[in-house]
Structures are given as structure tokens and as C-alpha cells.
Design an enzyme around this catalytic site. Sequence first.
Site, PDB file in Angstrom:
ATOM      1  CB  THR A   7      19.679  23.364  38.215  1.00 20.97           C
ATOM      2  OG1 THR A   7      19.300  23.773  39.452  1.00 20.97           O
ATOM      3  CG2 THR A   7      19.328  21.874  37.939  1.00 20.97           C
ATOM      4  CD  GLU A  60      16.358  20.426  36.498  1.00 18.30           C
ATOM      5  OE1 GLU A  60      16.763  20.592  35.451  1.00 18.30           O
ATOM      6  OE2 GLU A  60      16.222  21.390  37.479  1.00 18.30           O
ATOM      7  CE  LYS A 118      18.624  27.293  28.023  1.00 22.65           C
ATOM      8  NZ  LYS A 118      18.086  26.184  27.476  1.00 22.65           N
ATOM      9  CD1 TRP A 153      20.291  27.646  30.821  1.00 19.51           C
ATOM     10  CD2 TRP A 153      19.033  27.249  32.681  1.00 19.51           C
ATOM     11  NE1 TRP A 153      19.354  27.043  30.438  1.00 19.51           N
ATOM     12  CE2 TRP A 153      18.447  26.352  31.373  1.00 19.51           C
ATOM     13  CE3 TRP A 153      18.488  27.289  33.875  1.00 19.51           C
ATOM     14  CZ2 TRP A 153      17.398  25.684  31.561  1.00 19.51           C
ATOM     15  CZ3 TRP A 153      17.180  26.556  33.940  1.00 19.51           C
ATOM     16  CH2 TRP A 153      16.717  25.777  32.911  1.00 19.51           C
TER      17      TRP A 153
END
Lengths: 544, 544
Positions: free
Chosen positions: B188, B333, B441, B446
Site C-alpha cells: 500500500t 488489504e 485521492k 493515494w
Amino acid sequence: MSLFGLMQSPPLLVSSLLDHAERFHGDREVVSRRVEGDVHRTTYGALAARARKLANALKTLGVGESDRVGTLAWNGYRHLELYYAVSGSGAVLHTLNPRLAPDQLVYICGHAQDQALFFDLTFLPLVEAVAAKLTTVKHFVLMADRERMPAASKIANLLCYEDLVANASEAFVWPSFDESRASSLCYTSGTTGNPKGVLYSHRSTVLHTLAVGLPDALNLSARDVVLPVVPMFHVNAWGLPYACCMTGAKLVFPGPALDGKSLYELFEAEGVTMAAGVPTVWQGLLAHVDGAGVRFHSLERTVIGGAAAPRAMTEKFERTYDVRVIHAWGMTELSPVGTVCAFKAKHAGASEDARLDVQAKQGRAVYGVETKIVDEQGREIPFGSETSGDLLVRGPWVIDRYFGLEQESPLVDGWFPTGDVAKIDADGYVQITDRSKDVIKSGGEWIGSIDLENIAMAHPAVAMAACIAVAHPKWDERPLLVVVKKPNAEVTREDLLAFYEGKVAKWWVPDDVVFVDAIPLGATGKMQKNVLRDRFREHRLPGT
Amino acid sequence: MSLFGLMQSPPLLVSSLLDHAERFHGDREVVSRRVEGDVHRTTYGALAARARKLANALKTLGVGESDRVGTLAWNGYRHLELYYAVSGSGAVLHTLNPRLAPDQLVYICGHAQDQALFFDLTFLPLVEAVAAKLTTVKHFVLMADRERMPAASKIANLLCYEDLVANASEAFVWPSFDESRASSLCYTSGTTGNPKGVLYSHRSTVLHTLAVGLPDALNLSARDVVLPVVPMFHVNAWGLPYACCMTGAKLVFPGPALDGKSLYELFEAEGVTMAAGVPTVWQGLLAHVDGAGVRFHSLERTVIGGAAAPRAMTEKFERTYDVRVIHAWGMTELSPVGTVCAFKAKHAGASEDARLDVQAKQGRAVYGVETKIVDEQGREIPFGSETSGDLLVRGPWVIDRYFGLEQESPLVDGWFPTGDVAKIDADGYVQITDRSKDVIKSGGEWIGSIDLENIAMAHPAVAMAACIAVAHPKWDERPLLVVVKKPNAEVTREDLLAFYEGKVAKWWVPDDVVFVDAIPLGATGKMQKNVLRDRFREHRLPGT
């Protein structure tokens, strides 16, 4: 060094399916035409609450971990409650086929060591007749309310289902346990020897549920209204009691009324979009709609399995009634779905006839199941060959061992021999040509009895047809066609034999035809060809 | 005593998905617009054969069990070959996001201990720039043929992908191993601190694949032609590289050309029926078709995720272009799919506006995923409440721990806090009301505000800095830097923006800077960014 994934790994449990239905589709209906005659309406939310009460009731009865709980019941909401209450609480649901002979029921119930037996009102006389022999059963529960309990019964301490539910607390949390634990048990109605038990796991059931929901399998959505004619007492109603919870499809249960008129009326009243059943049931349905001159207003598709879907039936559903036919194949040992006939992109531009040719096949393996055919030496026959062979399968919802026979493996090099004979085309579509025990071996070549039966069934005067092997001095075996005529229809031996011309190779045409009043059917509605073979063992074929 | 099911229990492995595609959809096409500029065509059959060769090549390179293999690549057939060759052979596929800053790539590659790195021609300069810092990487492989290999490279022993494939044997049998083994890894782009790795298992990947294929999820069939715009280098292209193999859908890969015109032309040329991407991509597509006055001739539906689908976009797709919008939500995730917006039966009769209201939500949890929202005290807020809360999830493809951080659990009582704030309506539809508080965003990706703040704070004239999202017509959001100067210090907007050069990817650099006297702090000393967001809601970014 092996590295393991770092994702959550909750066990795949049957209870999660009902949990999902309750949480996301709590207001979705479950409608049942009951044994009692009326139509009962509930929702997944209410049903889940009752399943929890029932789980508590089972606990109170002393049903423990992995104890077997038998059911003798039609398709209905109480049976669905039992599906989840029994398996979800960690016991094992054992669905019994009420069409079996009483002695077989006694054998199966004893072999499974059922601790409790739940049964519909319809089966009270049957259970009363055998109760004394069901020595493992501690609790007999009639699936009815207090008002319908018999004043007196031969069964001591006959329990009332609705009392059990009413008196139990709703406070119950589905336990978590190893996904390999047994969830349910179903016996095959073996034609030879004793019935054998297939013991499903929570894992195999959940994986099967996910796979049969897929678009190229049963294609289930929350917009669907599903009527399973295929019984919950056999082959898990093709997994629909699980898959409908997973998707939030409305469930419509027909109870014992499976005649064409009753089914049609229920389809129309409840807006059924998908139905699932065996060809003989659809024959009755089509006879009704044909006769009454009515149409289907909501039915979009029907799954046909359990026996080959005759081409004429598929054609009638598709062309006359604009209902899509989903031809499928499976068996108790496969949970039960193995293959489903969904089109590929390449079929989009095909003619109607070419599409019917595809639909005559039982379809492609659902992802998870692997299929292959082998010759008599066990060598794999490649996809696309014109040769048929024994169909073998393997996968995460295919049997490994039979219950109580753990020392013997039914597998061949890890593959389960289905007992079916099939071809597999270049696109991977399986076409069952026969049961291996029903195959007709003529001059060293195999003749598929199912093809010959389907052709006969397309004749307007034929109600039912079986094709069996009869001994022949030169060819070893030759086909004999056994026919039941439709009421008031006339057709001769010569007519029928002529009907095969141009439809199959000349040497496939049956040598003879006999007309009978009825063909014996087994407990799951399949023709008992072994009985016919015994009956016509001495039949003298013309020219011999 | 526990009774275990007696079904086969083969491990759920990623390789079985490609096996299925090869066996049942060997002639189905995989089409890629390549980095090289041309359109490349292959089939699942040919691709599976090349994946086996690649698996042998990896073995020859010394890539062992669970070794990580990095990729820096666009969506294309070679990337798909790597998906299966790496994971299928028991190594771990590590997809790297080429949009990250070089330093982040170096960090991630080192943290994952990648043993080999495969990259597209586009990324040769990037890899050359950082190669010396990628100390764990033993093999650099350029995903190109011999002709396109550079005459000279800063990378010693730069390998050629097509040579590796050409020189390897096709004889390779996908090994069988524990389904809990790691299959792939994706980091991430963490908002706080360093990026964190999500390590998927074969089990989680296969279960996710089954679930996303369902009719109420991505609804994939063998008749589909799927174009994933969503990158294979991030969130596994929403699982489509796996799910399309499972179903035999034709795959169309766009490579790096993601502008509206290129996508539209590819849709039309290849008969795409389903596409998947973030809103900004669809903005470009709609601008193109609007401007050119063209229609979609094959596109049936589009999946929109990564950021909320604007209602106007959904309306345009649905009403103007007759393309169904499937709004979805997920995250790295979650493998990544969590919820998908599929209608229920009750919506059938709803007005178009009411249906758009439903589609404005991110949808219902896919079976397997459980969703709940909780208030600040962690108490569950019931479905149907008007209150929003922190969205928590759990399930068999939800993260348990981050890679390399196994000692810390990110879970709260077994649930993963998504960092998103959401409402859940009575029907279980999730609507994200507030994205994780601090995240920006931009174009579906991100941008970590804390990273940007830390850089600003490193400037000698800055006392305090907050970076917040401000609405942007094209990118949805862009960063605005809010700064408190040190007493008597002087610094300009231009100074600060220049200060970011070389420290982060260009698209991470804030669009604007505003100077304030003070930044409000909360009770625990944290900056109250929600207050700042309110204050600067109407801030006009330069160039908009």
C-alpha cells in the site's frame, strides 16, 4: 523457506451462508407449499432466527458434535432450517430419500447411526412402520405444529417440531470449527449392493456453493426467484439451499406437489425466474402448459439434470416457451454439480440447430472440477476425439472415500470414476453417452443407449423409452428399444425403427422394439435398466 | 468425537486457474496493446505454454520457493505470464507501482527482498536510475524481445525476457503445495510511515476469484471480453487476471495508453463487453465519446472503483450510452474487492432516479466479506442507521498482518479497520461518506499527506504544515499545503513547491500552498485536518 500468506483464514462454514442471507437479505422471502396444503411465507431473517432456536433445541435433545440427524422431508422451509441448524451447530445433516424401500431406509439410518429423525407429516406412516428397527434414533420429531400432531402414535415420545422451536431460545451463536468437519451425509441409491454414504465437509459445501453460483454455472443473483424441484432429500437439491442463501435469491419450495399444474401455478404465483429438476418433471410441466395453452410469465431459465435432457424438450422450452435450458450433470459423489452447459462466445452467431447441438451436451466442467475420459486401458482420450470413454473427475467437492468404507479408495490415481461413459469435445463439453453398466457393446464398439432413447423420445407417440443390451450370437450385444406409448397413441415397431433413419449410423439402429405398459423407476426417478435387462434377457432378436 | 468430511481436498492454488483456462478455453484470445505500440494477440493455450517455459526459466535463474519476484509493468500478456509463472511455481509475485517515487520503490523492493525484477521497456530509465540501490535483486529482466534490447545499459547483465522464454523447456508441471503459502505481494502506498506489504495466499486469491466472478459481483462469463484499465501493478487489477482465466473471458490489455481515444478504439476493435477502472479514466473516456459523437457497440457494463463514482458519470454511462455501471469498493488489504453495487429484486420497479441513488453507493459485501461500521467507542452501528462510522471488514481475503510486521496486528477484535468512514443502509449497501481522514485521492491513487507534511516540515522556514485534499475537476482531489511559518522566517509558495523536487513523484507535489497563522490542534495534539478541509473547501487551485 516457505513463506505463508498473511491473510485472514476463517474456516469456510455452512453457517456463514445463512448469516450472509440474514444480514444482507433479511427481508427476502422463502415461500413453501406445505405438506399441509397451504402456502407458507417467511423470510431469510425469520428463518435464521428459527434455525438458531432449532440449534438450541438440538442441543437440549443431546445432539452433540458430529452426531447424525436424519431428515425425511420434502422441499420446504423447515427442511431448510434443519439444513442450517444441524450443520451450522456442528452436527451432521443426513438427508434420507423417502422413495427408498423401508428396508433400505432402516439400513441407511442404522449405518449412519442417526441420533434423531425429523420427518414431514406425509411420512408418519412410513416412520411408524419402521421406527422399532431404527435402533440408533433417540428422538423422532414430526415436522408439524401442535395442532397436526396425531392423537396417538406408534412412536413413543413423538416430538413436535414447532414445540421444539417455540420453547427454545433464539440466543445462539454459530460455532466456529475446522472447515474439514463433516457437514452432511447423503447415500447413493446404489443399484447393486448396499447404498453408500457420501460425507460432505463444510469446506466442500462452501466451495461448491461459490462455484455453482457463477454465471456459467447456475448464474444466481439476488434478483432471482428459484424453485428447486430437485429434492433436498437427495443430492442437496443441487446445492440450491446453500447457493440461494449466498446470493439472496427468493426460494420457492413446492413440497410434495410436483405435477405440471401445481408447479406451473406456483411459478406464476411467485414469479419464479429459475427452476431446477429432472426431465420427467419437466415432461409433466410441458404437458400441462401445452394442454392448457398457457405461457410462462416470469420463468427465464430451467436447469435440467439427473438424466440427459432430450433435445425435443430443450427445443420446446427454448423455442416455444422462450425459456433458456441449462443442461447440467452431476452426482451425489460430486456434491453434486460437475458440468454445466453454458455457451461460449463462439456460439453467439451459431444457428438455432447448432446451439441445440451444444445444449444436448451436459456442458463444461465448473471451475474446480477436472474432467477426463479414459479408454479401457485407462489411457486418457484427448478432448475433441470422437471416441467415448469412462468419465473420471476430481476436485474439491468430489468424493475421496465413502462413509464407513474409509479403508477402500474408490479413486483411480486420484480420480473418481463416475460410472458414466462420455465424449468430451474440443471445447471441453462433456456428453454422457451412457452409464458404463448400460453401455451396449456391439462388435467391439460402444453404442450409447442414451442417444437412442432421446431419439425415440422425440417421436410424438412415445411417452418413455429405454434402450438396453440384449445378447447377440455374432455381435455380442445389440440394442433393444423398450417403449411406453402415450395414452391413445399408436405406433408400430417398424415406424420407430424407420424413425432412426438418418439420425444415427445404421449399425446403431436398434434390432427390435418391445412395447410395455411401464418402465420401472428407482428412488431417484431414474429408469431401472437392470430390471429391464433381467426381464428381456431371453429376448430373441430378429434374425438370430 | 469430531467427524471429518470424506471429500477430496486439493489445495486451492493459483495455477489451477490457468490450467482451467488452458484446458477449457485454450483458443480464447488474450489481446494486448503493447508498450512497443502494436497490438499483440495470443490465446490462453499459448500463454499457458509460455508461462510454463517462464517457470522453468525462473528455476534456472535460481528463483526458489517463496522468493519474491518484482514486476514493474503495464497491463499486458507478459505481465499475465508472470502472474502465473511466479505464483504457480511457488515463488511470490511482487507487483511494484511504477508511479511511486524512486526512493519508495527502492525501499519497497528492499523490504520485500526481491530476487529478480521484471520490467517493461517504459521503465528501463527508472530501473537504470535505481538499480544500484536494489541490492537484493540478482536478475534484471527487460520484458522485451531481443531486437528491442538496448545496445548498452547501466544495468550489468540485463536479461531479455523473450530469450528466457525461448530458451526454456515447456515441460513443467505446476507443483502442488499448501494453499496457505504466499502467492503475491502488494504494498500500500501508506499514508503514514513507510508503505506496508500485503501478502496474499493462494487460498485467499482463489476464494477471492470465485467470489468476484459471481453474478452480483463482477458477473464474468466465457462470453465476456474484459478490459481491465485498473493496473495489474496495483490491487491485482481487481482480481481480473485471475477471474478471467477461471471463466474463459477474453482479456484485452491496454498497456500504457489509457487516454479516452485509445481506450475507446480498443473497446470497439476488440468487442469489449466489460471494463474496469477508476473515475478519472472514465472521465477521459466519456470526454472522448462525447466529443467525437460516437457510441459503444459492444460495451455492456463498466466497473467503477478506486474512488467514488460521481452520480453524473453513472447517469451518463447508463442513460446516454446504455452502459451499466457497477460501483465497487475495495482496497489492497482486501485482495481487493469488498463490496459491489448490484441491485436487489426490490429495485426492479424503482424510478431511474431511485436506481441512481442505489448506484451512488459502493454496494453490498460480496459473500465472504463481512462489513460493519462502528462509532468512536467501537460500538456497532446497526444497518439502516443514518449515522456513519468507521468501516470494518473481515473475511477469507482480508489482511491479517502486514508483511514484515507480523508482531503487530492491525485488527480490532478480528476486524480490519479500513480507515474509511461509511454508512450502511438497511439493505446492507455501504456508502463511503468520508475517505480515510487524511488521504488525498488523486486520479484513483493515494497521496500520503503525512509524507508531504514531513517534507515541508524539513524546510527551515516552516513551523507546521498540513496537507489536505482540495477538490479538483480532473483528478478528483489534489493536495493543498497549509503552512505556518516560523517567526520572522520568510518563504514563498514557489520556494516550497520547488523544495519537493526529487523528493516525491511529480504528481505528489502539492498544487498550491496557503499560509496561515495557526493550524487547529485536537485534544491529543493532532492537527484537525477536518477543520482545515472545511475552511479551504472552496479554495481554487491554480489552473482550475
